[in-house]
Design an enzyme around this catalytic site. Structure first.
Site, PDB file in Angstrom:
ATOM      1  N   HIS A 307       0.853  -1.194   0.000  1.00 44.63           N
ATOM      2  CA  HIS A 307       0.000   0.000   0.000  1.00 44.63           C
ATOM      3  C   HIS A 307       0.885   1.239   0.000  1.00 44.63           C
ATOM      4  O   HIS A 307       1.970   1.239   0.561  1.00 44.63           O
ATOM      5  CB  HIS A 307      -0.899   0.019   1.246  1.00 44.63           C
ATOM      6  CG  HIS A 307      -2.058   0.941   1.105  1.00 44.63           C
ATOM      7  ND1 HIS A 307      -1.938   2.283   1.365  1.00 44.63           N
ATOM      8  CD2 HIS A 307      -3.309   0.732   0.677  1.00 44.63           C
ATOM      9  CE1 HIS A 307      -3.113   2.854   1.142  1.00 44.63           C
ATOM     10  NE2 HIS A 307      -3.961   1.936   0.713  1.00 44.63           N
ATOM     11  N   ASP A 364      -8.099  -4.804  -0.825  1.00 42.91           N
ATOM     12  CA  ASP A 364      -8.540  -5.597  -1.990  1.00 42.91           C
ATOM     13  C   ASP A 364      -8.268  -7.078  -1.837  1.00 42.91           C
ATOM     14  O   ASP A 364      -8.727  -7.878  -2.659  1.00 42.91           O
ATOM     15  CB  ASP A 364      -7.834  -5.074  -3.253  1.00 42.91           C
ATOM     16  CG  ASP A 364      -8.274  -3.661  -3.567  1.00 42.91           C
ATOM     17  OD1 ASP A 364      -7.414  -2.777  -3.635  1.00 42.91           O
ATOM     18  OD2 ASP A 364      -9.493  -3.446  -3.683  1.00 42.91           O
TER      19      ASP A 364
END
Ligand code: SDX
Length: 428
Positions: A307, A364
């Site tokens: 991320h 996700d």
């Protein structure tokens, strides 16, 4: 007394004001840097170290894995609130009273009809078209049918545009899905909740009665809350940038959908399931794919991992992982892809390549497993992300306009050819 940072360039010192946020974040305000120094700018590829604005909507701490909407923790909101409440909270700044929430929902329902001519635009797309491309196009097309949504100088006009997009976007999303499936395009029912109505529009049989499944409604409601905003991510920054030129709300949202589509951003939820399916088809050898992810000569990345901001667990991933377990159990679904996901996560959390780079599962990584359990096809996973992120995009766009932010216009460092003279064609 304003704190200052001092920058020294070629022996000359420049004082720059320090800005401190309510969560004690510190920024060096370089708004006057270029004029103070006669042309010096900063360079920050991908804006990893650059704040584009001051915002009161979402706070996240990537090191501590904290995420709050208007001060409320994502954990509490996911457990206690519903998605429409969170839409109101993000956009207007406070949790709504029952009266406010009922009026908000009534106003949204009143604006949820989409001009029948939009169906003709939808008819023009091949069934194979990716839903994100269709959705971005249809959202842009909405402007033609709602011209008053463009010049929204007053808060009243802005409110009208907001309830229009919140009403029409779920319809466009459901219609995009049903068009792909060759099903009739219709509406849900005004007596249903916001998320329940969307699910009915998506899945109701053309002939049979429809009864909603509370497990499915609750699971999707929670997923949409978890996706609702995430401060200045790629797609939200796009929405702000487009809106900063005073382009309308709908076209700004359309550009956000385009940015979210990319596999490095919202498109990752589709890429995760495709990766897990590939691992399953390849015999479930997670170690082989871990090695590929670590191999610099192999473009393969472990989708759903890493991320830009979280260098700790993405708090949303933790909540979704727990929800995946309970949804599958509740629905009596055995999904061996979930077992592969858990095995991958375990291996990654014990592997120095991932640990050293602070690569953890992100929002996700598990969401696709729930979408699939809810009967949502993989090509509709990123549209689900867009449906969740819609209130965040709207809230950030509204804040940008109400705070009268200037038009976005980053600078650059030119590294091309220096001045040279034209060479006539016959001499080249
Ligand atoms: C979302 O910004 C947001 O808030 C986004 C989002 C939101 O809610 O809006 O949270 C939603 O977009 C989540 C992210 C979904 N994307 C993916 O899951 C795609 C896979 N992840 C990577 O592509 C990557 O981690 C990014 C793009 C998410 C982040 O990239 P960074 O922070 O720029 O990391 P990097 O490219 O600088 O990588 C640092 C190192 C590199 O290795 P070295 O050069 O140091 O040797 O980590 C490696 C990278 O190669 N790396 C990975 C990896 N992610 C980073 N290696 C293998 N697999 C990965 N997934």
């Amino acid at each position: 007394m304003t704190k200052k940072a001092t920058l020294e360039i070629d022996g000359k010192k420049y004082d720059l004001p320090i800005v401190e946020g309510t969560e004690k974040e510190i920024a060096v305000d370089i708004s006057s840097l270029r004029s103070d120094t006669g042309g010096v700018v900063t360079l920050d590829r991908g804006y990893k170290n650059t704040g584009s604005c001051e915002s009161s909507i979402t706070f996240l701490d990537g090191e501590k894995g904290i995420l709050r909407y208007r001060g409320y923790s994502i954990e509490e909101l996911a457990e206690k609130a519903n998605f429409l409440e969170v839409c109101y909270l993000l956009i207007f700044g406070e949790l709504p009273t029952k009266t406010q929430l009922d009026k908000f929902h009534k106003d949204i329902k009143a604006q949820s009809h989409v001009d029948e001519d939009v169906k003709r635009i939808l008819d023009g797309f091949p069934k194979s078209a990716h839903p994100m491309g269709v959705l971005s196009s249809l959202t842009a097309a909405l402007v033609a049918f709602n011209p008053s949504s463009v010049n929204v100088e007053s808060e009243e006009d802005m409110y009208k545009a907001i309830v229009k997009i919140l009403g029409k976007f779920p319809v466009l999303t459901a219609w995009t899905y049903r068009k792909r499936m060759g099903l009739p395009l219709d509406y849900g029912g005004d007596s249903l909740g916001y998320v329940e109505n969307f699910i009915k529009m998506m899945f109701k049989s053309p002939s049979g009665d429809y009864t909603s499944n509370p497990t499915v409604v609750d699971a999707l409601d929670k997923l949409l809350i978890l996706h609702a905003d995430h401060e200045q991510n790629c797609s939200t920054s796009t929405v702000r940038m487009v809106g900063s030129s005073h382009a309308g709300l709908f076209i700004s949202i359309s550009s956000g959908i385009a940015a979210l589509w990319g596999p490095l951003h919202g498109g990752a939820n589709q890429a995760v399931i495709e990766m897990l399916e590939a691992i399953k088809a390849d015999g479930g050898d997670t170690k082989k794919f871990m090695a590929k992810a670590k191999d610099k000569n192999d473009p393969f990345r472990l989708m759903g991992f890493g991320h830009r901001v979280y260098k700790n667990f993405d708090p949303r991933a933790k909540i979704i992982k727990k929800a995946a377990d309970s949804v599958l159990e509740n629905m009596g679904i055995e999904d061996d892809v979930l077992d592969i996901a858990k095995a991958l996560e375990k291996e990654a959390l014990e592997d120095s390549y991932f640990v050293d780079r602070k690569l953890y599962p992100n929002v996700d990584f598990y969401s696709g497993i729930i979408y699939r359990a809810l009967g949502i096809p993989v090509e509709m996973f990123t549209p689900m992300f867009a449906l969740g992120r819609l209130p965040g995009w709207v809230a950030q766009w509204r804040e940008m306009r109400l705070r009268k932010e200037p038009i976005g216009r980053p600078r650059q460092i030119y590294v091309g050819e220096t001045k040279r003279d034209y060479i006539p064609l016959e001499d080249r």
